[in-house]
Design a protein around this motif. Structure first.
Motif, PDB file in Angstrom:
ATOM      1  N   LYS A 121       0.850  -1.196   0.000  1.00  0.00           N
ATOM      2  CA  LYS A 121       0.000   0.000   0.000  1.00  0.00           C
ATOM      3  C   LYS A 121       0.879   1.238   0.000  1.00  0.00           C
ATOM      4  O   LYS A 121       1.911   1.263   0.668  1.00  0.00           O
ATOM      5  N   PHE A 122       0.464   2.257  -0.750  1.00  0.00           N
ATOM      6  CA  PHE A 122       1.210   3.511  -0.792  1.00  0.00           C
ATOM      7  C   PHE A 122       0.261   4.662  -1.056  1.00  0.00           C
ATOM      8  O   PHE A 122      -0.821   4.477  -1.606  1.00  0.00           O
ATOM      9  N   THR A 123       0.672   5.837  -0.610  1.00  0.00           N
ATOM     10  CA  THR A 123      -0.109   7.049  -0.827  1.00  0.00           C
ATOM     11  C   THR A 123       0.736   8.043  -1.597  1.00  0.00           C
ATOM     12  O   THR A 123       1.891   8.278  -1.252  1.00  0.00           O
ATOM     13  N   VAL A 124       0.149   8.612  -2.626  1.00  0.00           N
ATOM     14  CA  VAL A 124       0.831   9.633  -3.417  1.00  0.00           C
ATOM     15  C   VAL A 124       0.202  10.977  -3.059  1.00  0.00           C
ATOM     16  O   VAL A 124      -0.972  11.199  -3.309  1.00  0.00           O
ATOM     17  N   PRO A 125       0.973  11.873  -2.414  1.00  0.00           N
ATOM     18  CA  PRO A 125       0.421  13.168  -2.016  1.00  0.00           C
ATOM     19  C   PRO A 125       0.194  14.092  -3.206  1.00  0.00           C
ATOM     20  O   PRO A 125       0.864  13.968  -4.225  1.00  0.00           O
ATOM     21  N   THR A 126      -0.705  15.017  -3.053  1.00  0.00           N
ATOM     22  CA  THR A 126      -1.024  15.947  -4.133  1.00  0.00           C
ATOM     23  C   THR A 126       0.128  16.889  -4.436  1.00  0.00           C
ATOM     24  O   THR A 126       0.264  17.351  -5.550  1.00  0.00           O
ATOM     25  N   SER A 127       0.985  17.158  -3.461  1.00  0.00           N
ATOM     26  CA  SER A 127       2.067  18.112  -3.678  1.00  0.00           C
ATOM     27  C   SER A 127       3.111  17.612  -4.664  1.00  0.00           C
ATOM     28  O   SER A 127       3.932  18.375  -5.138  1.00  0.00           O
TER      29      SER A 127
END
Length: 92
Positions: free
Chosen positions: A7-13
């Motif tokens: 699982k991974f999260t890609v930030p909007t920044s």
């Protein structure tokens, strides 16, 4: 025991301002798995992803090379200028 979920999260920044498929905020993301010697054994993600949470399944029976054996592996996430490398231990 032959699959695991990363699982991974890609930030909007991280996202440059361009449009993909009518939505703003996309970036090219790669997620690769390497053995202890640094050889690539699997490419799990190699595409444009939008910001947010994602998950991908690593099927150890279906990798770029041979079936993964028990041992230490590294996976590396690249999104824009962001690079993260994590260690994982695979046990059969």
């Amino acid at each position: 025991n032959s699959t695991t979920t990363i699982k991974f999260t890609v930030p909007t920044s991280l996202f440059p301002p361009f449009t993909k498929g009518g939505t703003k905020g996309g970036s090219f993301v790669t997620l690769k798995v390497y053995d202890i010697l640094g050889r690539e054994v699997a490419t799990l993600v190699n595409e444009v992803k939008e910001a947010g949470a994602h998950s991908v399944i690593l099927d150890t029976r279906n990798t770029t090379h041979a079936t993964l054996t028990s041992g230490v592996y590294f996976y590396q996430l690249r999104a824009g200028d962001f690079i993260a490398t994590k260690k994982m231990i695979f046990l059969r």
